[in-house]
Design a protein around this motif. Sequence first.
Motif, PDB file in Angstrom:
ATOM      1  N   THR A  87       0.844  -1.195   0.000  1.00  0.00           N
ATOM      2  CA  THR A  87       0.000   0.000   0.000  1.00  0.00           C
ATOM      3  C   THR A  87       0.884   1.250   0.000  1.00  0.00           C
ATOM      4  N   PRO A  88       0.357   2.366  -0.528  1.00  0.00           N
ATOM      5  CA  PRO A  88       1.162   3.578  -0.666  1.00  0.00           C
ATOM      6  C   PRO A  88       1.294   4.360   0.632  1.00  0.00           C
ATOM      7  N   PHE A  89       2.326   5.214   0.684  1.00  0.00           N
ATOM      8  CA  PHE A  89       2.491   6.103   1.825  1.00  0.00           C
ATOM      9  C   PHE A  89       3.286   7.324   1.389  1.00  0.00           C
ATOM     10  N   ASN A  90       3.110   8.417   2.098  1.00  0.00           N
ATOM     11  CA  ASN A  90       3.862   9.625   1.767  1.00  0.00           C
ATOM     12  C   ASN A  90       4.231  10.368   3.038  1.00  0.00           C
ATOM     13  N   PHE A  91       5.341  11.122   2.946  1.00  0.00           N
ATOM     14  CA  PHE A  91       5.812  11.950   4.055  1.00  0.00           C
ATOM     15  C   PHE A  91       6.116  13.349   3.533  1.00  0.00           C
ATOM     16  N   GLU A  92       5.846  14.367   4.375  1.00  0.00           N
ATOM     17  CA  GLU A  92       6.142  15.735   3.960  1.00  0.00           C
ATOM     18  C   GLU A  92       7.616  16.041   4.184  1.00  0.00           C
ATOM     19  N   VAL A  93       8.241  16.695   3.193  1.00  0.00           N
ATOM     20  CA  VAL A  93       9.667  17.052   3.318  1.00  0.00           C
ATOM     21  C   VAL A  93       9.908  18.534   3.043  1.00  0.00           C
ATOM     22  N   THR A  94       8.832  19.319   3.064  1.00  0.00           N
ATOM     23  CA  THR A  94       8.949  20.750   2.734  1.00  0.00           C
ATOM     24  C   THR A  94      10.059  21.433   3.520  1.00  0.00           C
ATOM     25  N   ASN A  95      10.137  21.159   4.834  1.00  0.00           N
ATOM     26  CA  ASN A  95      11.108  21.878   5.690  1.00  0.00           C
ATOM     27  C   ASN A  95      12.484  21.236   5.678  1.00  0.00           C
ATOM     28  N   LEU A  96      12.609  20.118   4.996  1.00  0.00           N
ATOM     29  CA  LEU A  96      13.891  19.402   5.047  1.00  0.00           C
ATOM     30  C   LEU A  96      14.636  19.466   3.732  1.00  0.00           C
ATOM     31  N   VAL A  97      13.878  19.668   2.650  1.00  0.00           N
ATOM     32  CA  VAL A  97      14.520  19.598   1.331  1.00  0.00           C
ATOM     33  C   VAL A  97      15.422  20.812   1.117  1.00  0.00           C
ATOM     34  N   ARG A  98      16.523  20.597   0.360  1.00  0.00           N
ATOM     35  CA  ARG A  98      17.427  21.711   0.037  1.00  0.00           C
ATOM     36  C   ARG A  98      17.596  21.775  -1.476  1.00  0.00           C
ATOM     37  N   ASP A  99      18.203  22.798  -1.957  1.00  0.00           N
ATOM     38  CA  ASP A  99      18.291  22.965  -3.421  1.00  0.00           C
ATOM     39  C   ASP A  99      19.161  21.888  -4.065  1.00  0.00           C
ATOM     40  N   LYS A 100      20.295  21.616  -3.454  1.00  0.00           N
ATOM     41  CA  LYS A 100      21.267  20.740  -4.114  1.00  0.00           C
ATOM     42  C   LYS A 100      21.466  19.409  -3.392  1.00  0.00           C
ATOM     43  N   SER A 101      21.684  18.396  -4.123  1.00  0.00           N
ATOM     44  CA  SER A 101      22.080  17.030  -3.696  1.00  0.00           C
ATOM     45  C   SER A 101      21.400  16.601  -2.410  1.00  0.00           C
ATOM     46  N   ASN A 102      20.073  16.509  -2.493  1.00  0.00           N
ATOM     47  CA  ASN A 102      19.329  15.926  -1.376  1.00  0.00           C
ATOM     48  C   ASN A 102      19.633  14.435  -1.330  1.00  0.00           C
ATOM     49  N   SER A 103      19.754  13.906  -0.118  1.00  0.00           N
ATOM     50  CA  SER A 103      20.058  12.473   0.036  1.00  0.00           C
ATOM     51  C   SER A 103      18.839  11.779   0.631  1.00  0.00           C
ATOM     52  N   LEU A 104      18.068  11.103  -0.247  1.00  0.00           N
ATOM     53  CA  LEU A 104      16.879  10.373   0.211  1.00  0.00           C
ATOM     54  C   LEU A 104      17.300   8.920   0.415  1.00  0.00           C
ATOM     55  N   ILE A 105      17.185   8.439   1.645  1.00  0.00           N
ATOM     56  CA  ILE A 105      17.644   7.081   1.967  1.00  0.00           C
ATOM     57  C   ILE A 105      16.498   6.282   2.578  1.00  0.00           C
ATOM     58  N   VAL A 106      16.337   5.062   2.086  1.00  0.00           N
ATOM     59  CA  VAL A 106      15.267   4.208   2.599  1.00  0.00           C
ATOM     60  C   VAL A 106      15.864   2.859   3.008  1.00  0.00           C
ATOM     61  N   LYS A 107      15.614   2.489   4.244  1.00  0.00           N
ATOM     62  CA  LYS A 107      16.016   1.151   4.722  1.00  0.00           C
ATOM     63  C   LYS A 107      14.797   0.264   4.462  1.00  0.00           C
ATOM     64  N   VAL A 108      14.933  -0.695   3.565  1.00  0.00           N
ATOM     65  CA  VAL A 108      13.811  -1.600   3.275  1.00  0.00           C
ATOM     66  C   VAL A 108      14.147  -2.980   3.827  1.00  0.00           C
ATOM     67  N   ASP A 109      13.244  -3.497   4.657  1.00  0.00           N
ATOM     68  CA  ASP A 109      13.489  -4.780   5.324  1.00  0.00           C
ATOM     69  C   ASP A 109      12.319  -5.711   5.035  1.00  0.00           C
TER      70      ASP A 109
END
Length: 627
Positions: free
Chosen positions: A176-198
């Motif tokens: 099933t789908p899910f979403n999280f807000e990142v408005t206050n965390l995102v930056r202009d350059k080289s954002n690092s989105l990391i997901v631990k999938v288990d």
Amino acid sequence: MTDPGGNFASQTRSERKAKIIWSRHKMRSFFVCFFLLAVFAGTRAQPPGLIANTDGRRTISLDGQWQTIIDPYEAGYYDYRYQPSANGYFKDAKPRTKSDLIEYDFDTSESLSVPGDWNTQRERLLFYEGTIWYKKSFDYQRKENTRLFVYFGAANYLADVYLNGEKIGRHEGGFTPFNFEVTNLVRDKSNSLIVKVDNQRRRDAVPTLITDWWNYGGLTRQVKLVETPASFVQDYFVQLRKGSHNQINGWVRLNGQKLSQRVTVRIPEAGVSKSFTTDANGYAEISFNANLTLWSPNNPKLYDVLIDAETDRVQDQIGFRSIETRGTDILLNGRPIFLRGICIHEEAPFRGGRAYSREDALTLLNWAKELGVNFVRLAHYPHNEFMVREADRLGIMVWSEIPVYWTILWENPATLENARNQLSEMISRDKNRAAVIVWSMANETPVGDARLSFLKKLIDHARSMDASRLISAAMERHYVDDKTQMIDDPLGEYLDVLGCNEYVGWYDGLPEKTDRLEWKSKYQKPLIMSEFGAEAPYGHHGDPLTRWTEEYQENFYQHTVSMLKRISFLRGTCPWLLMDFRSPRRPLPGIQDFHNRKGLISDRGEKKKAFYVMQKYYQELRESFEK
Ligand code: GCU
């Protein structure tokens, strides 16, 4: 002199007074920080609820190659004391000096494709169950009055999500789908989105330890960034009231600062434009009449529907139909129907692995169409959104199910909460799809009090979210004598439609055993035979009583179809299943090779003899039911 233990007895009066004031002060500051923490945590990690219809919004795809680290011992999450580490792989750290010790590096690690399971991308990952870390870096131009969310179509099974080293949330459930807000965390350059999938299987999970499908792990569906205005139309429900052909009931929910707004629901083609005002929570019930062409398999009419708020607009394609039961009949738009169905696993044709694309969906659904279906059972978990939206367009009705499969931990409150959450997300994503007519709560679960109370809670929850559809579950039958099959599972009491799986002629005797069977039910309700089938690899031939041959499978279907024709309250059939699929429980060399071969079509698209038995039966049904 104070006693380190702070024992009240030995202190002077002023000392005691000072202590009381101090402890009150400590208590107060404790509560203040606790309160601040809660608010902070709330605002930060709190998932804003699912954003409906992301295809109808401005999005940026993050699909493609992601850097990955295979981490069987979760060294990137726990320290050697098995305590969560503050410097895990989510920090995406780089050595700053020649002496720095960093023992991982995403950017020089191998990559995997997203969407996609990891098992079929690397031979050595085929049987892998555990943790794999995924990293995607991206630039993003921030905009005025714009919020940003990261949306996952699905991640199997447990996903911990980080952006620029910060934890933004966790999601449990692989379908099933899910979403999280990142408005206050995102930056202009080289954002690092990391997901631990288990994808480790757990006894208390949903599904639990044993399934007859492959535990494909990874970011198995699309990942995208979703842009919205500061106050936006987060979700809406626009469907016909149960049993009505012209009264639309539903609601709209806004998210943001400006919650009370004028919202207009438009269906231009039907000349509809109705305005409502959302309350202080951004919520408005909607109800109005409309003269509509009803959606049906022969005419899968979809309307452009626009939800116009003062600060946002969302457009969707929605069909309108009514689905209900009357005694043992199922009524679509007020007319009795027979559900000519087939079960489908979310397995990709030809390449194998988890299906995820529009093309995969179209291949599977068009094969089903060739069989003559007007209905599909998407087993045993919510499939990707392409499957449901293409079914909407193709006029194929859908049974959608959550993976409450076999023997779940019924008494475990966390397991119930997990199942309920998956149910919420399934309904939330697909509630505006006319094609979806049945929500299924479970498959082949053992009769028992704890199980019944567990499933009743799910049924109540589903009905509270959506009163417009039918509730069912795939149950089992039993013999009252060697000629009579009985459906009297207590769960049947709470369902609108009975689902029953039966394998007489495969797990239970030989095909001709069905010839002398009569079916009875304790309930005056319609029955969907939700599973029946036999195995044969394509091209494996022999006489009709030799197991694993196409002739045996054909023989099985011939006998079963004649038995089905004798069941007076039968209103739907879903053979198990459309296409062979990978299963860890099927090792037989040269025959199964870790595949369940009950498909009417092989995983290379080859139609087996039994396919034509069902195709003929559906042709007859079509003529008899739709004349
Ligand atoms: C079960 C079950 C399926 C399974 C099938 C089979 O009834 O619901 O998930 O694959 O039977 O045994 O082939």
